[in-house]
Write a protein that holds these residues in place. Structure first.
Motif, short mmCIF file in Angstrom:
data_model
loop_
_atom_site.label_atom_id
_atom_site.label_comp_id
_atom_site.label_asym_id
_atom_site.label_seq_id
_atom_site.Cartn_x
_atom_site.Cartn_y
_atom_site.Cartn_z
N LEU A 51 12.02 0.80 6.21
CA LEU A 51 11.39 1.65 7.21
C LEU A 51 10.33 0.90 8.01
O LEU A 51 9.75 -0.09 7.54
N ASP A 52 10.08 1.39 9.20
CA ASP A 52 8.98 0.91 10.04
C ASP A 52 7.72 1.59 9.50
O ASP A 52 7.38 2.70 9.90
N MET A 53 7.01 0.89 8.60
CA MET A 53 5.92 1.55 7.90
C MET A 53 4.73 1.93 8.79
O MET A 53 4.14 2.98 8.58
N PRO A 54 4.34 1.13 9.79
CA PRO A 54 3.29 1.62 10.69
C PRO A 54 3.65 2.95 11.33
O PRO A 54 2.82 3.85 11.45
N LEU A 55 4.91 3.08 11.73
CA LEU A 55 5.35 4.34 12.32
C LEU A 55 5.33 5.46 11.30
O LEU A 55 4.86 6.57 11.57
N LEU A 115 3.53 5.72 8.61
CA LEU A 115 2.16 6.09 8.29
C LEU A 115 1.53 6.93 9.40
O LEU A 115 0.78 7.87 9.13
N ASP A 116 1.84 6.60 10.66
CA ASP A 116 1.34 7.42 11.77
C ASP A 116 1.84 8.86 11.65
O ASP A 116 1.09 9.81 11.89
N VAL A 117 3.09 9.00 11.25
CA VAL A 117 3.68 10.35 11.16
C VAL A 117 3.10 11.12 9.99
O VAL A 117 2.61 12.25 10.14
N ILE A 118 3.12 10.54 8.80
CA ILE A 118 2.72 11.31 7.62
C ILE A 118 1.21 11.50 7.53
O ILE A 118 0.73 12.41 6.83
N SER A 137 -5.10 10.84 4.07
CA SER A 137 -6.31 10.54 3.31
C SER A 137 -7.07 9.45 4.04
O SER A 137 -6.52 8.77 4.92
N TRP A 138 -8.34 9.26 3.67
CA TRP A 138 -9.11 8.16 4.23
C TRP A 138 -8.44 6.84 3.93
O TRP A 138 -8.38 5.95 4.79
N GLN A 139 -7.91 6.69 2.73
CA GLN A 139 -7.27 5.44 2.36
C GLN A 139 -6.05 5.17 3.23
O GLN A 139 -5.83 4.04 3.67
N MET A 140 -5.27 6.19 3.50
CA MET A 140 -4.10 6.01 4.36
C MET A 140 -4.53 5.62 5.77
O MET A 140 -3.98 4.69 6.37
N ASP A 141 -5.51 6.32 6.31
CA ASP A 141 -5.94 6.07 7.68
C ASP A 141 -6.54 4.68 7.85
O ASP A 141 -6.36 4.03 8.89
N ASN A 142 -7.28 4.21 6.84
CA ASN A 142 -8.04 2.97 6.97
C ASN A 142 -7.42 1.77 6.27
O ASN A 142 -7.83 0.63 6.55
N ARG A 143 -6.49 2.00 5.36
CA ARG A 143 -5.94 0.89 4.58
C ARG A 143 -4.42 0.81 4.60
O ARG A 143 -3.85 -0.21 4.25
#
Length: 311
Positions: free
Chosen positions: A216-220, A222-225, A232-238
């Motif tokens: 998967l295109d993980m940046p994409l 992560l933007d979606v989920i 979470s803060w961890q998802m947004d920042n890490r």
């Protein structure tokens, strides 16, 4: 060590004479916010060059200065703030002939921002009371960025009167400065915080590694989920830096292991069951053994298949 802090508006509060002990990546900018808020600040650091550098940056015309010992720094201060490494470091700057307690005036308040044990907080609270002083345990969350931006979350334990007296000054570097309960409650709340983070980072590590293995295109992704229930803060920042294998910033694995050690010791005393936290602590030990002790805590992902660590 980064010595810069971002500018922020300061609420008008009465100027106080304060001391700050410990000028690491957190203490340096925290003390700077106190100076910029109009307080007269005397600083102490075990490595004197950091104190000199702090005064060069924040000295100005505000009467800021550095001291050779914690006792000298604390002399005449209304509030003594402290942010050092662990229980032993804390005792070394508080107790003894050159410790802060020896120099503090009756009624002065010691505010400890170290992430330490609840036991040492209660010990120093009792010692302070015998000397006519006050003690507030006040560990922080928000990391180096929170310290630089003046947006830390501060969890406090201690007497209400002491808390009320220090909160206006402490808000110079905080977005929330909250009393949780009696002495030690601040440290216990910080332990709750670290338990939450440990589980979140491990879950995020597995999710990113799974998505990459699936092609998967993980940046994409992560933007979606991040716009749904997984956010979470961890998802947004890490999340994206984990996918890129970048860990040369942020809260170090060595520090997290110290914090989780405090958590697991406290759990033994109070009977709490922490199976996931204990497991993640051992995963962090694996990262240390691989040479990642100074990597950001998001480096948990390096343990998983196809994830080489990058310093």
């Amino acid at each position: 060590m980064s010595s810069s802090i971002n500018s922020r508006p300061y609420d008008a509060v009465p100027a106080r004479h304060v001391a700050f002990l410990g000028l690491g990546v957190m203490g340096f900018p925290m003390a700077g916010h106190l100076a910029r808020a109009g307080h007269t600040v005397t600083v102490y650091n075990r490595t004197a060059s950091k104190s000199i550098a702090w005064c060069a940056k924040f000295g100005g015309a505000g009467g800021q200065k550095h001291a050779a010992t914690p006792r000298e720094a604390a002399a005449g201060a209304d509030i003594v703030f402290c942010c050092v490494g662990n229980d032993d470091d804390l005792r070394s700057v508080v107790l003894g002939e050159d410790g802060a307690f020896a120099g503090m005036q009756p009624g002065a308040i010691f505010v400890d921002h170290t992430t330490a044990s609840a036991a040492v907080a209660r010990q120093l609270y009792q010692e302070a009371r015998t000397r006519g002083l006050q003690f507030v345990d006040a560990p922080v969350s928000g990391g180096q960025a929170g310290a630089q931006n003046g947006l830390l979350t501060v969890m406090c334990g201690g007497d209400q009167e002491a808390f009320d007296a220090v909160r206006p000054a402490g808000m110079a570097f905080a977005r929330a400065f909250t009393r949780i309960g009696d002495s030690g409650a601040g440290q216990l709340a910080k332990m709750v915080n670290q338990v939450c983070i440990a589980g979140l980072v491990q879950g995020l590590s597995e999710a990113v590694a799974f998505g990459q293995q699936a092609g998967l295109d993980m940046p994409l992704v992560l933007d979606v989920i991040s716009k749904g229930a997984a956010q979470s803060w961890q998802m947004d920042n890490r999340g994206k830096t984990m996918a890129e294998g970048r860990f040369d910033f942020g809260f170090a694995v060595d520090w997290m292991r110290k914090d989780l050690g405090l958590v697991l010791d406290e759990a033994k005393r109070n009977g709490a069951l922490l199976p996931v936290t204990a497991l993640v602590d051992q995963f962090y030990a694996d990262v240390q053994r691989a040479g990642g002790g100074r990597w950001d805590t998001s480096s948990l992902i390096t343990r998983l298949a196809g994830q080489p660590g990058k310093a």
